[in-house]
Design a protein around this motif. Sequence first.
Motif, PDB file in Angstrom:
ATOM      1  N   ARG A   1       0.839  -1.203   0.000  1.00  0.00           N
ATOM      2  CA  ARG A   1       0.000   0.000   0.000  1.00  0.00           C
ATOM      3  C   ARG A   1       0.876   1.256   0.000  1.00  0.00           C
ATOM      4  NH1 ARG A   1      -4.023  -3.174   3.507  1.00  0.00           N
ATOM      5  NH2 ARG A   1      -5.987  -2.856   2.419  1.00  0.00           N
ATOM      6  N   GLY A   2       1.932   1.218   0.796  1.00  0.00           N
ATOM      7  CA  GLY A   2       2.828   2.369   0.867  1.00  0.00           C
ATOM      8  C   GLY A   2       3.462   2.694  -0.466  1.00  0.00           C
ATOM      9  N   ARG A   3       3.835   1.648  -1.214  1.00  0.00           N
ATOM     10  CA  ARG A   3       4.469   1.877  -2.522  1.00  0.00           C
ATOM     11  C   ARG A   3       3.505   2.597  -3.471  1.00  0.00           C
ATOM     12  NH1 ARG A   3       5.960  -3.156  -3.567  1.00  0.00           N
ATOM     13  NH2 ARG A   3       8.036  -2.915  -2.679  1.00  0.00           N
ATOM     14  N   LYS A   4       2.230   2.150  -3.465  1.00  0.00           N
ATOM     15  CA  LYS A   4       1.228   2.795  -4.328  1.00  0.00           C
ATOM     16  C   LYS A   4       1.005   4.250  -3.917  1.00  0.00           C
ATOM     17  CE  LYS A   4      -1.473  -1.345  -5.447  1.00  0.00           C
ATOM     18  NZ  LYS A   4      -2.769  -2.042  -5.203  1.00  0.00           N
ATOM     19  N   ILE A   5       0.927   4.471  -2.599  1.00  0.00           N
ATOM     20  CA  ILE A   5       0.635   5.822  -2.104  1.00  0.00           C
ATOM     21  C   ILE A   5       1.790   6.776  -2.402  1.00  0.00           C
ATOM     22  CG2 ILE A   5       0.249   7.201  -0.013  1.00  0.00           C
ATOM     23  CD1 ILE A   5      -1.216   4.658   1.105  1.00  0.00           C
ATOM     24  N   THR A   6       3.040   6.332  -2.170  1.00  0.00           N
ATOM     25  CA  THR A   6       4.174   7.230  -2.385  1.00  0.00           C
ATOM     26  C   THR A   6       4.467   7.452  -3.872  1.00  0.00           C
ATOM     27  OG1 THR A   6       5.659   5.329  -2.011  1.00  0.00           O
ATOM     28  CG2 THR A   6       5.319   6.847  -0.178  1.00  0.00           C
ATOM     29  N   GLU A   7       3.898   6.625  -4.736  1.00  0.00           N
ATOM     30  CA  GLU A   7       3.946   6.924  -6.172  1.00  0.00           C
ATOM     31  C   GLU A   7       2.915   8.001  -6.511  1.00  0.00           C
ATOM     32  OE1 GLU A   7       3.350   3.231  -8.175  1.00  0.00           O
ATOM     33  OE2 GLU A   7       5.312   2.412  -7.592  1.00  0.00           O
ATOM     34  N   LYS A   8       1.770   7.954  -5.830  1.00  0.00           N
ATOM     35  CA  LYS A   8       0.703   8.936  -6.054  1.00  0.00           C
ATOM     36  C   LYS A   8       1.007  10.249  -5.330  1.00  0.00           C
ATOM     37  CE  LYS A   8      -4.291   9.434  -5.300  1.00  0.00           C
ATOM     38  NZ  LYS A   8      -5.493   8.796  -4.711  1.00  0.00           N
ATOM     39  N   VAL A   9       1.542  10.137  -4.093  1.00  0.00           N
ATOM     40  CA  VAL A   9       1.867  11.311  -3.272  1.00  0.00           C
ATOM     41  C   VAL A   9       3.349  11.227  -2.919  1.00  0.00           C
ATOM     42  CG1 VAL A   9       1.217  12.674  -1.258  1.00  0.00           C
ATOM     43  CG2 VAL A   9      -0.469  11.143  -2.288  1.00  0.00           C
TER      44      VAL A   9
ATOM     45  N   PHE B   1      -4.119   5.571   5.049  1.00  0.00           N
ATOM     46  CA  PHE B   1      -2.667   5.631   4.851  1.00  0.00           C
ATOM     47  C   PHE B   1      -2.280   6.812   3.958  1.00  0.00           C
ATOM     48  CE2 PHE B   1      -1.413   0.920   5.781  1.00  0.00           C
ATOM     49  CZ  PHE B   1      -1.523   1.196   7.126  1.00  0.00           C
ATOM     50  N   GLU B   2      -3.079   7.065   2.931  1.00  0.00           N
ATOM     51  CA  GLU B   2      -2.778   8.195   2.052  1.00  0.00           C
ATOM     52  C   GLU B   2      -2.885   9.513   2.815  1.00  0.00           C
ATOM     53  OE1 GLU B   2      -4.511  10.446  -1.926  1.00  0.00           O
ATOM     54  OE2 GLU B   2      -4.713   8.255  -1.806  1.00  0.00           O
ATOM     55  N   THR B   3      -3.918   9.626   3.643  1.00  0.00           N
ATOM     56  CA  THR B   3      -4.072  10.821   4.468  1.00  0.00           C
ATOM     57  C   THR B   3      -2.880  10.998   5.399  1.00  0.00           C
ATOM     58  OG1 THR B   3      -6.483  10.610   4.408  1.00  0.00           O
ATOM     59  CG2 THR B   3      -5.561  11.968   6.161  1.00  0.00           C
ATOM     60  N   CYS B   4      -2.394   9.882   5.950  1.00  0.00           N
ATOM     61  CA  CYS B   4      -1.234   9.935   6.857  1.00  0.00           C
ATOM     62  C   CYS B   4       0.002  10.457   6.131  1.00  0.00           C
ATOM     63  CB  CYS B   4      -0.942   8.550   7.439  1.00  0.00           C
ATOM     64  SG  CYS B   4      -2.163   7.995   8.639  1.00  0.00           S
ATOM     65  N   ILE B   5       0.221   9.991   4.894  1.00  0.00           N
ATOM     66  CA  ILE B   5       1.383  10.446   4.123  1.00  0.00           C
ATOM     67  C   ILE B   5       1.245  11.925   3.777  1.00  0.00           C
ATOM     68  CG2 ILE B   5       2.564  10.238   1.891  1.00  0.00           C
ATOM     69  CD1 ILE B   5       3.386   8.111   3.862  1.00  0.00           C
ATOM     70  N   ARG B   6       0.051  12.337   3.354  1.00  0.00           N
ATOM     71  CA  ARG B   6      -0.162  13.754   3.027  1.00  0.00           C
ATOM     72  C   ARG B   6       0.065  14.637   4.251  1.00  0.00           C
ATOM     73  NH1 ARG B   6      -2.455  14.842  -1.921  1.00  0.00           N
ATOM     74  NH2 ARG B   6      -3.292  13.037  -3.062  1.00  0.00           N
ATOM     75  N   ALA B   7      -0.428  14.178   5.414  1.00  0.00           N
ATOM     76  CA  ALA B   7      -0.240  14.950   6.647  1.00  0.00           C
ATOM     77  C   ALA B   7       1.227  14.955   7.073  1.00  0.00           C
ATOM     78  CB  ALA B   7      -1.112  14.372   7.758  1.00  0.00           C
ATOM     79  N   ALA B   8       1.914  13.821   6.904  1.00  0.00           N
ATOM     80  CA  ALA B   8       3.340  13.753   7.268  1.00  0.00           C
ATOM     81  C   ALA B   8       4.161  14.715   6.419  1.00  0.00           C
ATOM     82  CB  ALA B   8       3.856  12.328   7.092  1.00  0.00           C
TER      83      ALA B   8
END
Length: 473
Positions: free
Chosen positions: A332-340, A445-452
């Motif tokens: 999931r993290g790999r997909k999210i950090t490609e998007k964000v 998880f995506e929200t967490c990355i955006r907030a981080a």
Amino acid sequence: MAESKVEEIFDRIEESFKNQNILITGGTGFLGKVVVEKFLRCLPDIKQIYMLIRTKKEKDPKYRLEEIFNSPLFEKVKKQRGAEILKKSVTVINGDISLPGLGLSLEDRKMLCENINIVYHAAASVRFDEMLKKAVLLNTRGTKEMLELAKEMKHLKLFAYISTAYCHLEEKVLEEKPYPPPGDPHKIIKCVEWMDDDVVEAMTDKILAHFPNTYAFTKALSESLVEEAMPYIPAIILRPSIVIPIWKEPIPGWTDNINGPTGLLIGAGKGVIRTMYCNESSYADYLPVDIVVNAILAISWNFIYCKDHEKRVYNLTSSNEFKVSWAEIIARGRKITEKVPLNGVVWYPGGSMKKSRLMHNICVFFFHIIPAYFIDTLIFLAGYKPIMCRVQRRIQKGFEVFEYYTNNQWDFDNSNLLELRDKLNPVEYGKYQLHGDDMDIDAYFETCIRAARIYILNEPPETLPAARRHLRM
């Protein structure tokens, strides 16, 4: 019929805190900040919140509290209740959990004993690699001192000790009950008090025995002290699992640290974590911090208002309902950090988990150490201070702690918390949410990355287009 409808919309949790004086330790920590914010925003009739705060890095307690109140976390309560409510409702008490007598003045101690109704003891060193002497003095002796103070309180209704679900690691299924301590806490406190730091350090491995770190060891000792005090004071033990960023309120994704999966996703997203020694099919237990705070409030209400004194231990855990494996987190993290994507990634987000320690060590050498020296050389030649080797040393230290938990598996019984959900009326059920029925894990998880990006890495949303270009390159 009319009376039934009134009962349905009546917030009994809010009522149970009316005109109560509350003492909080650890209020400057991640969980503590969210506790204070929720109390101020949702419990308007609290009489006063007292926060025990120590001087740190030459900043006095009042200044430290001002810094906390200036953070984005408190913007919502300021809008709803006005900025002045923070100063009116919160009183700073100068003190230090690690000192004898909590470092309290005689006047403050007397005032607390005369006025406090509810105590939340959350102060602790959460560093897994803390020196044993410091960990015992802060986590265990500090708890003993707090219990001694509580015994002097004339109007005490509840003493809640915030422990951790990961402190009885020999129990593969943790039940909601006290467990025998790994040693006599009183004797261990006395030993570290009179022994020199280097002597304690030399004996640490022998003292810890099967415990992997000083945090779990001192928390287990502290629980036994609380259990010992239960016949004398109204005390309970709360065991949150791994506390992760806010899910819903007041700011989705907000955190002030990179512990747990957030740090893992940031490290992988920056391209500095390429390999991990881990059982990819195992899972850890996580709970968003706002759910933890809601549970603390609901449990307090159940003890004070409902007079349910039979339940003295609560596991604040989620794995009975949600099991997210390490492999799923990475995917999931790999997909999210490609998007964000994050700014300034040094390598395309990726990497993998290894079941073989030998293979992991080989990958660390080729994909962590060699690239770190190479990049630092380029940085040095460009006239800047090298940083990558230092980053890798920190990652390696983190791996030493991380590997124990990712290659072992624990499960938790949280029946007391599940029963509590059924006691809440519709208003309370929504206002103090204890369930994750409506959780979208990918969106969270995506929200967490955006907030981080915003709150941890200082990477505002307008930098995203440049980050995407850098990632494509």
